[in-house]
Design a protein around this motif. Structure first.
Motif, short mmCIF file in Angstrom:
data_model
loop_
_atom_site.label_atom_id
_atom_site.label_comp_id
_atom_site.label_asym_id
_atom_site.label_seq_id
_atom_site.Cartn_x
_atom_site.Cartn_y
_atom_site.Cartn_z
N ASN A 6 7.51 -12.11 -5.99
CA ASN A 6 7.06 -11.85 -4.64
C ASN A 6 5.88 -12.41 -4.23
O ASN A 6 4.97 -12.96 -4.89
CB ASN A 6 6.87 -10.16 -5.04
CG ASN A 6 5.83 -9.98 -5.71
OD1 ASN A 6 4.73 -9.99 -5.73
ND2 ASN A 6 6.43 -9.25 -6.84
N ASN A 7 5.53 -12.40 -2.93
CA ASN A 7 4.57 -12.79 -2.11
C ASN A 7 4.20 -12.23 -0.81
O ASN A 7 5.28 -11.68 -0.43
CB ASN A 7 4.47 -14.46 -1.94
CG ASN A 7 5.56 -14.95 -1.08
OD1 ASN A 7 5.34 -15.04 0.08
ND2 ASN A 7 6.72 -15.23 -1.54
N ASP A 43 10.35 -9.70 -0.63
CA ASP A 43 11.45 -9.91 0.00
C ASP A 43 11.40 -9.52 1.53
O ASP A 43 12.23 -10.39 2.33
CB ASP A 43 12.64 -9.01 -0.66
CG ASP A 43 12.82 -9.55 -2.08
OD1 ASP A 43 13.47 -10.78 -2.09
OD2 ASP A 43 12.42 -9.06 -3.09
N SER A 44 10.97 -8.43 1.95
CA SER A 44 10.84 -8.15 3.12
C SER A 44 9.60 -7.65 3.68
O SER A 44 8.89 -6.96 2.77
CB SER A 44 11.94 -6.87 3.49
OG SER A 44 11.77 -5.97 2.77
N CYS A 45 9.24 -7.78 4.90
CA CYS A 45 7.98 -7.49 5.34
C CYS A 45 7.74 -6.74 6.63
O CYS A 45 8.61 -7.24 7.71
CB CYS A 45 6.85 -8.69 5.13
SG CYS A 45 6.87 -9.51 3.72
N ILE A 46 6.90 -5.95 7.08
CA ILE A 46 6.55 -5.57 8.43
C ILE A 46 5.08 -5.63 8.69
O ILE A 46 4.20 -5.22 7.97
CB ILE A 46 7.02 -4.08 8.75
CG1 ILE A 46 8.55 -3.91 8.07
CG2 ILE A 46 6.53 -3.61 9.97
CD1 ILE A 46 8.86 -2.42 8.18
N ALA A 63 13.57 -13.55 2.94
CA ALA A 63 12.28 -13.78 2.19
C ALA A 63 12.09 -15.18 2.26
O ALA A 63 12.92 -16.28 2.47
CB ALA A 63 12.87 -13.79 0.68
N THR A 64 10.68 -15.39 2.48
CA THR A 64 10.12 -16.79 2.52
C THR A 64 9.26 -17.25 1.17
O THR A 64 8.99 -16.30 0.49
CB THR A 64 8.98 -16.78 3.86
OG1 THR A 64 7.98 -16.36 3.44
CG2 THR A 64 9.74 -16.16 4.82
#
Length: 287
Positions: free
Chosen positions: A158-159, A96-99, A120-121
């Motif tokens: 998720n991915n 959902d979220s990334c850094i 999210a992508t």
């Protein structure tokens, strides 16, 4: 080094005998969340985290399949090694979220956020938002740069993927030939020994010195240490986890010793075998 009772060193995974272990990887750590902690709290250089629930390795910068869990954080970390000197652009996608963080050298402390996923992508959906793409960053061929990738997922749908590109090649996932495991910084206030990996007495490959061997590796519950020339020397086996803490110690008195490590979690560890004159470092993987 702060104080005389501190064990402090950097163990470079790639200068440690791997016993058949692949080195073109990143560390993959996973935490199951019991509370809604923000993803930024899991950045290495901002906080002291509890030990991960699981530790393994990954050979590229993309999760090959969704993780069968929900409400968790995954952190990938290690070094990238650019194939050419050029300006690089990085992209990140995930749910959902990334850094995405990158350092200008091997130092974790110098790592800066260069791209984000706030919405999210889909897998490899690189251009949903501008912040998914970094600015152009000049990197030298063959140099190591610390990279850290974080994902917070609320469901099992998720991915996660990170790609790079330059004037020499188009956007692609970063694969194992351009990856390297990170150093382990060991800090243990209960031991006064200092492991110096630049010491010429450090033997890191049992092809050079066949006196000591370990097996099996990977290992499930019992690791065998074989010392061909024990004589009157006193040997000690010490195991450090991925955050550099000592988790196991045993005095070796026989030529063949079985170490019971069944209580250790799955993941990467450093095994140090030492006597008064030498030390041997092995990278082991606990199943």
């Amino acid at each position: 080094m702060s104080g005389n009772n501190e064990l402090y060193t950097n163990i470079n995974y790639n200068n440690v005998y791997t016993s058949g272990f692949r080195t073109g990887n990143l560390i993959l750590e996973q935490w199951k969340l019991s509370e809604n902690k923000p993803l930024k709290d899991f950045i290495s250089n901002t906080t002291q985290l509890p030990e991960a629930d699981s530790v393994s390795t990954i050979s590229n910068t993309e999760l090959s399949a969704p993780v069968s869990s929900d409400n968790f954080v995954i952190r990938l970390r290690g070094y990238i090694i650019p194939p050419v000197s050029d300006k690089y652009v990085f992209n990140i996608a995930g749910k959902d979220s990334c850094i995405l963080l990158l350092s200008n050298d091997t130092s974790v402390k110098n790592a800066k956020v260069i791209a984000l996923v706030n919405q999210a992508t889909s897998p490899r959906e690189w251009a949903k938002a501008d912040e998914q793409q970094s600015d152009s960053i000049y990197l030298e061929a063959g140099e190591k740069y610390y990279i850290e990738i974080l994902l917070k997922a609320l469901s099992n749908e998720n991915n996660l993927a990170v790609a790079w590109s330059s004037s020499m090649f188009s956007k692609e996932i970063i694969y194992d030939q351009y990856l390297s495991l990170p150093e382990i910084e060991i800090t243990d206030t209960t031991d006064t020994t200092i492991i110096d990996t630049t010491d010429t007495t450090l033997i890191i490959d049992n092809i050079i010195d066949k006196n000591i061997s370990i097996y099996p590796n990977p290992v499930l519950n019992h690791l065998t240490v074989k010392i061909n020339e024990l004589v009157n020397n006193s040997f000690t086996a010490i195991i450090y986890n991925n955050i550099g803490s000592k988790v196991f110690e045993y005095d070796i008195k026989d030529k063949i010793t079985r170490l019971n490590i069944s209580n250790l979690k799955s993941g990467l560890y450093i095994l140090q075998i030492k006597n008064e004159k030498n030390q041997w470092l092995f990278k082991i993987y606990k199943l």
